[in-house]
Write a protein that holds these residues in place. Structure first.
Motif, PDB file in Angstrom:
ATOM      1  N   LEU A  74       0.826  -1.209   0.000  1.00  0.00           N
ATOM      2  CA  LEU A  74       0.000   0.000   0.000  1.00  0.00           C
ATOM      3  C   LEU A  74       0.859   1.257   0.000  1.00  0.00           C
ATOM      4  O   LEU A  74       0.533   2.229  -0.669  1.00  0.00           O
ATOM      5  CB  LEU A  74      -0.945  -0.009   1.208  1.00  0.00           C
ATOM      6  N   ARG A  75       1.955   1.243   0.760  1.00  0.00           N
ATOM      7  CA  ARG A  75       2.887   2.379   0.751  1.00  0.00           C
ATOM      8  C   ARG A  75       3.446   2.612  -0.646  1.00  0.00           C
ATOM      9  O   ARG A  75       3.744   3.739  -1.027  1.00  0.00           O
ATOM     10  CB  ARG A  75       4.043   2.109   1.723  1.00  0.00           C
ATOM     11  N   ALA A  76       3.590   1.539  -1.422  1.00  0.00           N
ATOM     12  CA  ALA A  76       4.118   1.643  -2.777  1.00  0.00           C
ATOM     13  C   ALA A  76       3.044   2.018  -3.793  1.00  0.00           C
ATOM     14  O   ALA A  76       3.349   2.211  -4.971  1.00  0.00           O
ATOM     15  CB  ALA A  76       4.769   0.317  -3.183  1.00  0.00           C
ATOM     16  N   GLY A  77       1.792   2.118  -3.366  1.00  0.00           N
ATOM     17  CA  GLY A  77       0.715   2.471  -4.288  1.00  0.00           C
ATOM     18  C   GLY A  77       0.307   1.332  -5.198  1.00  0.00           C
ATOM     19  O   GLY A  77      -0.152   1.566  -6.316  1.00  0.00           O
ATOM     20  N   CYS A  78       0.462   0.101  -4.741  1.00  0.00           N
ATOM     21  CA  CYS A  78       0.162  -1.073  -5.566  1.00  0.00           C
ATOM     22  C   CYS A  78      -1.237  -1.611  -5.314  1.00  0.00           C
ATOM     23  O   CYS A  78      -1.571  -1.949  -4.169  1.00  0.00           O
ATOM     24  CB  CYS A  78       1.150  -2.196  -5.268  1.00  0.00           C
ATOM     25  N   LYS A 129      -5.709   1.601  -9.630  1.00  0.00           N
ATOM     26  CA  LYS A 129      -4.367   2.158  -9.428  1.00  0.00           C
ATOM     27  C   LYS A 129      -4.453   3.556  -8.832  1.00  0.00           C
ATOM     28  O   LYS A 129      -3.682   3.911  -7.932  1.00  0.00           O
ATOM     29  CB  LYS A 129      -3.606   2.183 -10.756  1.00  0.00           C
ATOM     30  N   ALA A 130      -5.401   4.365  -9.292  1.00  0.00           N
ATOM     31  CA  ALA A 130      -5.556   5.731  -8.761  1.00  0.00           C
ATOM     32  C   ALA A 130      -5.900   5.696  -7.273  1.00  0.00           C
ATOM     33  O   ALA A 130      -5.344   6.475  -6.488  1.00  0.00           O
ATOM     34  CB  ALA A 130      -6.627   6.484  -9.545  1.00  0.00           C
ATOM     35  N   ARG A 131      -6.803   4.795  -6.869  1.00  0.00           N
ATOM     36  CA  ARG A 131      -7.149   4.674  -5.440  1.00  0.00           C
ATOM     37  C   ARG A 131      -5.926   4.242  -4.624  1.00  0.00           C
ATOM     38  O   ARG A 131      -5.685   4.750  -3.526  1.00  0.00           O
ATOM     39  CB  ARG A 131      -8.300   3.689  -5.245  1.00  0.00           C
ATOM     40  N   ALA A 132      -5.155   3.305  -5.173  1.00  0.00           N
ATOM     41  CA  ALA A 132      -3.955   2.839  -4.466  1.00  0.00           C
ATOM     42  C   ALA A 132      -2.939   3.974  -4.320  1.00  0.00           C
ATOM     43  O   ALA A 132      -2.315   4.129  -3.266  1.00  0.00           O
ATOM     44  CB  ALA A 132      -3.339   1.649  -5.192  1.00  0.00           C
ATOM     45  N   MET A 133      -2.770   4.774  -5.348  1.00  0.00           N
ATOM     46  CA  MET A 133      -1.830   5.899  -5.281  1.00  0.00           C
ATOM     47  C   MET A 133      -2.317   6.965  -4.304  1.00  0.00           C
ATOM     48  O   MET A 133      -1.502   7.556  -3.580  1.00  0.00           O
ATOM     49  CB  MET A 133      -1.610   6.500  -6.675  1.00  0.00           C
ATOM     50  N   ASP A 134      -3.616   7.208  -4.267  1.00  0.00           N
ATOM     51  CA  ASP A 134      -4.163   8.170  -3.308  1.00  0.00           C
ATOM     52  C   ASP A 134      -3.887   7.717  -1.871  1.00  0.00           C
ATOM     53  O   ASP A 134      -3.507   8.527  -1.021  1.00  0.00           O
ATOM     54  CB  ASP A 134      -5.674   8.355  -3.509  1.00  0.00           C
ATOM     55  N   LEU A 135      -4.079   6.438  -1.605  1.00  0.00           N
ATOM     56  CA  LEU A 135      -3.807   5.924  -0.263  1.00  0.00           C
ATOM     57  C   LEU A 135      -2.312   5.998   0.057  1.00  0.00           C
ATOM     58  O   LEU A 135      -1.927   6.340   1.173  1.00  0.00           O
ATOM     59  CB  LEU A 135      -4.314   4.489  -0.111  1.00  0.00           C
ATOM     60  N   ALA A 136      -1.465   5.712  -0.924  1.00  0.00           N
ATOM     61  CA  ALA A 136      -0.011   5.791  -0.711  1.00  0.00           C
ATOM     62  C   ALA A 136       0.390   7.211  -0.304  1.00  0.00           C
ATOM     63  O   ALA A 136       1.246   7.389   0.580  1.00  0.00           O
ATOM     64  CB  ALA A 136       0.735   5.361  -1.969  1.00  0.00           C
ATOM     65  N   LYS A 137      -0.241   8.219  -0.916  1.00  0.00           N
ATOM     66  CA  LYS A 137       0.066   9.609  -0.548  1.00  0.00           C
ATOM     67  C   LYS A 137      -0.368   9.906   0.890  1.00  0.00           C
ATOM     68  O   LYS A 137       0.336  10.593   1.630  1.00  0.00           O
ATOM     69  CB  LYS A 137      -0.617  10.571  -1.516  1.00  0.00           C
TER      70      LYS A 137
END
Length: 167
Positions: A74-78, A129-137
């Motif tokens: 999740l930290r990696a936005g995966c 992928k967008a949701r994963a990247m939002d959580l990573a941020k």
């Protein structure tokens, strides 16, 4: 995780990657994945690697769902597919699914080419992928230590005196 039939599991992974047209990295791990099959050039076998280095370079991840591995992905936005074996792995799989960061978990006993192929296709959707990247941020910007200390202090008895933090 130790796997009862590593040859069958490896073949499922290889067929799902082929069916979805994806390259893959397989961690041989305790399950001896990949050691019984002919591996094509678009599959890379690893043993004992740092998740925090590898995951940011991946489009998506499929793993057992341990808390540490899940957090690193999740930290990696995966986008993530959890294949739980036992314990809290089912919990993390449900959390991933409920947040739209991956498909419904696939218990190891229910892993098939079709289920894994569907999971891979789900994870490759741009909105996932967008949701994963939002959580990573959000994770990147979180002060986890301060939040943990505040949560701890919040559970102390109200009459307990706390020293003020150093300035």
């Amino acid at each position: 995780m130790p796997i009862e039939n590593s040859k069958r599991t490896t073949n499922i992974i290889l067929e799902a990657l082929k069916k979805t047209g994806q390259r893959g990295i397989i961690d041989q791990g305790w399950g001896n994945l990949g050691t019984f099959s002919k591996i094509s050039d678009d599959i890379f076998l690893l043993v004992d690697y740092p998740h925090d280095w590898l995951f940011p370079q991946c489009a998506a991840v499929v793993h057992h769902g341990g808390a540490g591995t899940t957090a690193t992905g999740l930290r990696a936005g995966c986008p993530t597919t959890i294949v739980p074996f036992f314990g809290d792995q089912y919990f993390w799989g449900d959390k991933i699914y409920n947040r739209g960061l991956g498909p419904t978990p696939i218990p190891i006993s229910q892993l098939t080419v079709e289920a894994l192929s569907d999971a891979i296709n789900f994870m490759l959707q741009p909105e996932v992928k967008a949701r994963a990247m939002d959580l990573a941020k959000l994770i990147e910007n979180e002060d986890g230590v301060a939040n943990a200390v505040n949560a701890f202090h919040g559970h102390l008895p109200p009459d307990m005196l706390l020293s003020p933090p150093p300035s």
